[in-house]
Scaffold this active site. Structure first.
Site, PDB file in Angstrom:
ATOM      1  N   ASP B  65      18.776  35.063  32.567  1.00 59.93           N
ATOM      2  CA  ASP B  65      19.581  34.356  33.655  1.00 59.93           C
ATOM      3  C   ASP B  65      18.792  33.197  34.151  1.00 59.93           C
ATOM      4  O   ASP B  65      17.642  32.925  34.209  1.00 59.93           O
ATOM      5  CB  ASP B  65      19.534  35.481  34.670  1.00 59.93           C
ATOM      6  CG  ASP B  65      20.759  36.760  34.418  1.00 59.93           C
ATOM      7  OD1 ASP B  65      21.690  36.566  33.252  1.00 59.93           O
ATOM      8  OD2 ASP B  65      20.515  37.208  35.392  1.00 59.93           O
ATOM      9  N   TYR B 123      10.873  44.424  30.371  1.00 61.95           N
ATOM     10  CA  TYR B 123      10.583  43.200  31.725  1.00 61.95           C
ATOM     11  C   TYR B 123       9.867  43.994  32.944  1.00 61.95           C
ATOM     12  O   TYR B 123       9.415  45.181  32.799  1.00 61.95           O
ATOM     13  CB  TYR B 123      12.256  43.821  32.302  1.00 61.95           C
ATOM     14  CG  TYR B 123      13.362  42.860  31.174  1.00 61.95           C
ATOM     15  CD1 TYR B 123      13.044  41.299  32.211  1.00 61.95           C
ATOM     16  CD2 TYR B 123      14.182  43.331  30.654  1.00 61.95           C
ATOM     17  CE1 TYR B 123      14.606  40.921  31.331  1.00 61.95           C
ATOM     18  CE2 TYR B 123      14.574  42.078  29.574  1.00 61.95           C
ATOM     19  CZ  TYR B 123      14.995  40.805  30.454  1.00 61.95           C
ATOM     20  OH  TYR B 123      16.096  40.149  30.411  1.00 61.95           O
TER      21      TYR B 123
END
Lengths: 262, 262
Positions: B65, B123
């Protein structure tokens, strides 16, 4: 007039000291500049005036050049503003841009000056090694993709410890001043930060001549890359001859880490 | 037409994979956008075309994003370009902006797809603690000035390990997709970086639903701040009910750390 103005400032009720950190990337150094040039001092003074309600004139432990960062800059100013000391950091956060931070605030007696009372300073210069840049480290470290002999760099730094004439590392054309300083310690050590290999050069000295930290780094890197021998390094230092030192190391690797007061 | 185009791409001689890092601050996410919107994919494709001499269409392990960073994004593309593989990172550095870095390059067989061949991903989400922001960490960590109970955060993360329906952590209104994923590990650990105290939340999963990593962080932080109990956390997770989770954690704390292939 100047002395009168100083007396007027000192007549104010409080002498506030601040511990200030900044990311120097977007500023034209610390020292106040004529607008529209953005210096950190301009912004601090402007925003502090909103908190304290009177005109603010900062004194700082020293200037930092354009692009140089700080974790431990110290400033002080006189004010009649009444905000509680412990509330200053949070109040400042509401007015300052996110890359200038008041880490701490405390009250000093009237004789304290962030500039004149400073006894010594630590600067840290960061070098990122490895073939490619790590973007997390890039903003605050000089990337050197070539092999560096850290032991030789450490040996070069040791030569500087003590009370010496540091003219060899002074920027050409700076204002004349006494070039003798005492370096208490000068070391290099590796750290690893989020996949980046960083070499930190940490120098604790009674003071730094203009560009001295970055010129030391530049010469020490030349030694680490074996472009300069230790005897050559020693000779340059003793002869106070800047000319064989490569270009000043880039500003974005340098950070004013700590200022000591008595 | 689309299938024909794909066949044409695959007919090219080489399938090049790249390990890519970026500072996502200044980009509108990874995925290609219509100019003038700056996405990382647009820039990579444009600049790689200059190196390889033919039109480049990247496939990436996944989108990130706007504002999210990467140390370990993997992309691949087909090309007839002839540059030696080992010279690609340095050539790319000559064309790319300094916040997008090709860390490594290698050749894959024709069936490799950075997207479809990915088996799992790590992540890392970074939280900076302490009363005031450290400017060196600010760009790549969410600053939380409140006390956090790290043990409780660790306990919440442990609840997520295994094969589960992760709908509770999916963004509202995302495209419908199978919400089952397998989290191999989910841990929190402190690191200290240049005077900053950082908590790193590291999640290794077969995949991540839209906003899943940031919503997990948001819920885990609520547990750490004692605004949500562990039984409440567990209930939200089991009931697949996003509504009690606070706003999605900010993008700038998140980093795509590693992608695993078989």
């Amino acid at each position: 007039m100047r002395a009168e103005h100083k007396a007027e400032m000192k007549a104010r009720k409080r002498n506030i000291a601040l511990l200030v950190a900044y990311d120097g990337t977007n500023y034209n150094g610390f020292q106040r500049q004529r607008p529209p040039i953005q210096a950190i001092q301009n912004i601090l003074e402007e925003r502090l005036e909103k908190i304290f309600g009177d005109s603010i004139e900062l004194s700082a432990s020293g200037r930092t050049d354009a692009g140089v960062h700080a974790l431990g800059q110290v400033v002080n100013f006189f004010t009649n503003g009444r905000i509680e000391t412990k509330k200053i950091p949070r109040a400042a956060a509401g007015y300052l841009p996110s890359d200038i931070i008041v880490r701490d605030a405390w009250e000093e007696d009237k004789n304290f000056s962030a500039l004149h009372s400073a006894k010594s300073k630590i600067y840290i210069y960061r070098i990122q090694t490895g073939a490619t840049v790590n973007p997390f480290a890039a903003r605050f470290a000089w990337h050197i993709p070539y092999p560096l002999d850290v032991q030789k760099m450490s040996d070069a730094l040791k030569i500087l410890v003590g009370t010496h004439d540091f003219s060899a590392f002074k920027a050409a054309g700076g204002a004349p001043m006494n070039p003798v300083r005492t370096i208490y310690s000068a070391e290099i050590f590796p750290v690893r930060e989020f996949d980046a290999d960083i070499l930190q050069i940490k120098i604790h000295s009674t003071g730094f001549l203009y560009h001295m930290a970055r010129n030391i780094v530049s010469a020490v890197v030349a030694v680490g890359r074996e472009r300069m021998t230790l005897p050559e390094f020693q000779k340059i230092f003793k002869d106070r001859d800047r000319s064989p030192i490569p270009a000043t190391a880039p500003a974005h690797g340098l950070c004013l880490y700590k200022v000591f007061y008595s």
